[in-house]
Enzyme design. Structure first.
Site, PDB file in Angstrom:
ATOM      1  N   ASP A  62       0.826  -1.211   0.000  1.00 36.08           N
ATOM      2  CA  ASP A  62       0.000   0.000   0.000  1.00 36.08           C
ATOM      3  C   ASP A  62       0.865   1.268   0.000  1.00 36.08           C
ATOM      4  O   ASP A  62       1.874   1.337   0.713  1.00 36.08           O
ATOM      5  CB  ASP A  62      -0.879   0.042   1.252  1.00 36.08           C
ATOM      6  CG  ASP A  62      -1.805  -1.150   1.387  1.00 36.08           C
ATOM      7  OD1 ASP A  62      -1.464  -2.237   0.906  1.00 36.08           O
ATOM      8  OD2 ASP A  62      -2.873  -0.987   2.004  1.00 36.08           O
ATOM      9  N   HIS A  64      -1.189   4.527  -0.541  1.00 40.12           N
ATOM     10  CA  HIS A  64      -2.265   5.357   0.026  1.00 40.12           C
ATOM     11  C   HIS A  64      -2.057   6.859  -0.092  1.00 40.12           C
ATOM     12  O   HIS A  64      -2.183   7.586   0.906  1.00 40.12           O
ATOM     13  CB  HIS A  64      -2.490   4.978   1.488  1.00 40.12           C
ATOM     14  CG  HIS A  64      -3.386   3.784   1.666  1.00 40.12           C
ATOM     15  ND1 HIS A  64      -4.681   3.750   1.194  1.00 40.12           N
ATOM     16  CD2 HIS A  64      -3.163   2.581   2.242  1.00 40.12           C
ATOM     17  CE1 HIS A  64      -5.220   2.576   1.482  1.00 40.12           C
ATOM     18  NE2 HIS A  64      -4.315   1.841   2.114  1.00 40.12           N
ATOM     19  N   ASP A  90      -3.911  -0.283  -3.558  1.00 41.79           N
ATOM     20  CA  ASP A  90      -4.155   0.796  -2.585  1.00 41.79           C
ATOM     21  C   ASP A  90      -3.219   1.979  -2.822  1.00 41.79           C
ATOM     22  O   ASP A  90      -2.349   2.298  -2.008  1.00 41.79           O
ATOM     23  CB  ASP A  90      -4.075   0.275  -1.149  1.00 41.79           C
ATOM     24  CG  ASP A  90      -5.367  -0.395  -0.711  1.00 41.79           C
ATOM     25  OD1 ASP A  90      -6.203  -0.708  -1.582  1.00 41.79           O
ATOM     26  OD2 ASP A  90      -5.541  -0.613   0.506  1.00 41.79           O
ATOM     27  N   ASP A  93      -6.671   7.198  -1.281  1.00 45.55           N
ATOM     28  CA  ASP A  93      -7.313   7.313   0.032  1.00 45.55           C
ATOM     29  C   ASP A  93      -6.263   7.472   1.138  1.00 45.55           C
ATOM     30  O   ASP A  93      -5.107   7.094   0.990  1.00 45.55           O
ATOM     31  CB  ASP A  93      -8.215   6.114   0.343  1.00 45.55           C
ATOM     32  CG  ASP A  93      -9.480   6.084  -0.486  1.00 45.55           C
ATOM     33  OD1 ASP A  93      -9.889   7.143  -0.977  1.00 45.55           O
ATOM     34  OD2 ASP A  93     -10.059   4.985  -0.647  1.00 45.55           O
ATOM     35  N   ARG A  94      -6.727   8.078   2.238  1.00 43.48           N
ATOM     36  CA  ARG A  94      -5.910   8.286   3.430  1.00 43.48           C
ATOM     37  C   ARG A  94      -4.934   9.439   3.287  1.00 43.48           C
ATOM     38  O   ARG A  94      -5.023  10.416   3.992  1.00 43.48           O
ATOM     39  CB  ARG A  94      -5.130   7.022   3.834  1.00 43.48           C
ATOM     40  CG  ARG A  94      -5.977   5.837   4.140  1.00 43.48           C
ATOM     41  CD  ARG A  94      -6.860   6.133   5.299  1.00 43.48           C
ATOM     42  NE  ARG A  94      -7.470   4.944   5.843  1.00 43.48           N
ATOM     43  CZ  ARG A  94      -8.373   4.983   6.826  1.00 43.48           C
ATOM     44  NH1 ARG A  94      -8.740   6.133   7.324  1.00 43.48           N
ATOM     45  NH2 ARG A  94      -8.906   3.876   7.274  1.00 43.48           N
ATOM     46  N   ASN A 122      -8.241  -3.080  -2.573  1.00 42.72           N
ATOM     47  CA  ASN A 122      -9.634  -2.917  -2.157  1.00 42.72           C
ATOM     48  C   ASN A 122     -10.068  -1.448  -2.179  1.00 42.72           C
ATOM     49  O   ASN A 122     -11.261  -1.142  -2.272  1.00 42.72           O
ATOM     50  CB  ASN A 122      -9.875  -3.524  -0.771  1.00 42.72           C
ATOM     51  CG  ASN A 122      -9.176  -2.775   0.343  1.00 42.72           C
ATOM     52  OD1 ASN A 122      -7.959  -2.567   0.287  1.00 42.72           O
ATOM     53  ND2 ASN A 122      -9.907  -2.374   1.360  1.00 42.72           N
ATOM     54  N   HIS A 123      -9.115  -0.516  -2.145  1.00 39.89           N
ATOM     55  CA  HIS A 123      -9.472   0.908  -2.215  1.00 39.89           C
ATOM     56  C   HIS A 123      -9.655   1.396  -3.648  1.00 39.89           C
ATOM     57  O   HIS A 123     -10.134   2.521  -3.841  1.00 39.89           O
ATOM     58  CB  HIS A 123      -8.419   1.761  -1.501  1.00 39.89           C
ATOM     59  CG  HIS A 123      -8.612   1.805  -0.022  1.00 39.89           C
ATOM     60  ND1 HIS A 123      -9.175   2.878   0.636  1.00 39.89           N
ATOM     61  CD2 HIS A 123      -8.337   0.891   0.938  1.00 39.89           C
ATOM     62  CE1 HIS A 123      -9.229   2.627   1.934  1.00 39.89           C
ATOM     63  NE2 HIS A 123      -8.728   1.432   2.139  1.00 39.89           N
ATOM     64  N   HIS A 172      -3.456  -8.196  -3.556  1.00 41.33           N
ATOM     65  CA  HIS A 172      -3.625  -7.205  -2.500  1.00 41.33           C
ATOM     66  C   HIS A 172      -4.036  -7.836  -1.178  1.00 41.33           C
ATOM     67  O   HIS A 172      -3.428  -7.576  -0.143  1.00 41.33           O
ATOM     68  CB  HIS A 172      -4.656  -6.142  -2.895  1.00 41.33           C
ATOM     69  CG  HIS A 172      -4.792  -5.087  -1.841  1.00 41.33           C
ATOM     70  ND1 HIS A 172      -3.805  -4.164  -1.597  1.00 41.33           N
ATOM     71  CD2 HIS A 172      -5.775  -4.841  -0.943  1.00 41.33           C
ATOM     72  CE1 HIS A 172      -4.170  -3.384  -0.601  1.00 41.33           C
ATOM     73  NE2 HIS A 172      -5.366  -3.773  -0.175  1.00 41.33           N
ATOM     74  N   ARG A 219     -13.377  -7.052   8.877  1.00 44.56           N
ATOM     75  CA  ARG A 219     -13.519  -5.913   7.959  1.00 44.56           C
ATOM     76  C   ARG A 219     -14.924  -5.821   7.377  1.00 44.56           C
ATOM     77  O   ARG A 219     -15.302  -4.775   6.843  1.00 44.56           O
ATOM     78  CB  ARG A 219     -12.537  -6.055   6.797  1.00 44.56           C
ATOM     79  CG  ARG A 219     -11.073  -6.010   7.163  1.00 44.56           C
ATOM     80  CD  ARG A 219     -10.244  -6.175   5.908  1.00 44.56           C
ATOM     81  NE  ARG A 219      -8.811  -6.302   6.129  1.00 44.56           N
ATOM     82  CZ  ARG A 219      -7.942  -5.288   6.160  1.00 44.56           C
ATOM     83  NH1 ARG A 219      -8.390  -4.051   6.020  1.00 44.56           N
ATOM     84  NH2 ARG A 219      -6.663  -5.499   6.342  1.00 44.56           N
ATOM     85  N   HIS A 246      -2.229  -4.852   2.126  1.00 42.38           N
ATOM     86  CA  HIS A 246      -3.551  -4.731   2.756  1.00 42.38           C
ATOM     87  C   HIS A 246      -3.541  -4.493   4.264  1.00 42.38           C
ATOM     88  O   HIS A 246      -4.499  -3.959   4.807  1.00 42.38           O
ATOM     89  CB  HIS A 246      -4.355  -5.995   2.432  1.00 42.38           C
ATOM     90  CG  HIS A 246      -5.833  -5.919   2.678  1.00 42.38           C
ATOM     91  ND1 HIS A 246      -6.585  -4.788   2.408  1.00 42.38           N
ATOM     92  CD2 HIS A 246      -6.721  -6.843   3.137  1.00 42.38           C
ATOM     93  CE1 HIS A 246      -7.853  -5.037   2.702  1.00 42.38           C
ATOM     94  NE2 HIS A 246      -7.954  -6.267   3.144  1.00 42.38           N
TER      95      HIS A 246
END
Length: 314
Positions: A62, A64, A90, A93-94, A122-123, A172, A219, A246
């Site tokens: 990730d 991010h 990923d 995001d974040r 997954n993002h 991922h 999750r 992940h």
């Protein structure tokens, strides 16, 4: 007689020049993002659900939206095409610079398509990015959701998994009770928004666990899976190792399941506050793995706009 109508000259798409622009942490105009996304989709749609990757290659977890840390990653690991890369999802995001982060990676993909592999995390989907920052960032920087829509169409084209020299399986999230073989993954229709359940969802959401067997994931999507399931999957498919991302791991990488599976996380000081190191996994010509840890880059010119994003550290 000369026309008084304005003339619009279509400029050639120069990935190298655009890389130099985005490397300054500047986002591209919308029209160039549109062209970027079209060119990226043209490449990604021809890649497999299990994309074949050759060694040597550097495997990343990730990132991010932590753009300056992605630059630190390239300064340590080397810049494409000097280093081959496999990113396990990923990208958004974040962090505060998801637009610049995913733009730079797609530019490298267009410029050096055989040197960099970009898997879906997954993002990389519409639902998650509307909650954890990427949607809001696109609207803030471009004034509408158009660019977000363009990028999410690219996400639908990204490969789900990769395999290095038919021995190291990269993805991922993790395994699925619905999948026993790589050939099964090859049959999935990936060109869609990530489903809420099922095989494709599990590949992007599942996690290894100390418990045995399959268990529902905390999750709310995917599963947790025990070491015997990892060993069985590897044996069924002639694999020596599963590499995945992940999960935040404080040292940047973490072995589990009797060293048949490793988690790699490449966002140092995750969310600018977790205090973790990041790591890269380098796979050499002989399929030996070494790990390179690194810390967060200095936060230059930070965007201090307040953000209200939900807590989510599972």
């Amino acid at each position: 007689q000369y026309s008084t109508e304005p003339k619009f000259i279509k400029m050639a798409f120069d990935a190298a020049q655009l890389i130099s622009v985005v490397s300054k942490c500047e986002h591209l105009p919308e029209r160039q993002v549109r062209e970027l996304c079209e060119k990226a989709k043209e490449i990604l749609v021809h890649e497999g659900n299990v994309q074949q990757v050759k060694a040597p290659v550097t495997v990343c977890g990730d990132v991010h939206g932590q753009f300056h840390d992605l630059q630190e990653l390239f300064s340590i690991g080397g810049t494409p095409p000097d280093t081959n890369y496999l990113f396990m999802g990923d990208y958004v995001d974040r962090g505060y610079y998801s637009v610049e982060t995913v733009t730079l990676l797609l530019l490298f993909k267009i410029r050096h398509p055989d040197r960099i592999t970009i898997l879906r995390g997954n993002h990389e989907c519409r639902q998650v990015t509307q909650v954890y920052g990427f949607y809001d960032e696109c609207v803030r920087k471009y004034g509408s959701a158009t660019v977000w829509n363009l990028f999410t169409e690219v996400f639908d084209c990204m490969p789900l998994t990769a395999v290095i020299e038919n021995k190291i399986f990269c993805l991922h999230g993790g395994l699925s009770p619905n999948i026993n073989t790589l050939d099964h993954i090859r049959t999935l229709d990936r060109f869609q928004e990530t489903p809420h359940e099922g095989a494709m969802c599990d590949l992007l959401w599942s996690d290894p666990d100390d418990r045995t067997g399959w268990n529902p994931s905390p999750r709310g999507a995917g599963w947790t899976f025990g070491d015997t399931l990892t060993e069985q999957f590897n044996e069924n498919n002639g694999l020596t190792l599963i590499a995945r991302a992940h999960q935040l791991v404080m040292d940047g990488y973490n072995w589990c399941h009797r060293k048949k599976l490793v988690t790699v996380f490449s966002a140092p000081n995750y969310c600018y506050r977790c205090g973790n190191q990041a790591a890269l996994m380098e796979v050499d010509d002989n399929m030996n793995t070494t790990f390179c840890q690194f810390d967060a880059a200095p936060r230059r010119g930070e965007d201090h706009t307040a953000r209200q994003t939900p807590e989510y550290f599972l």
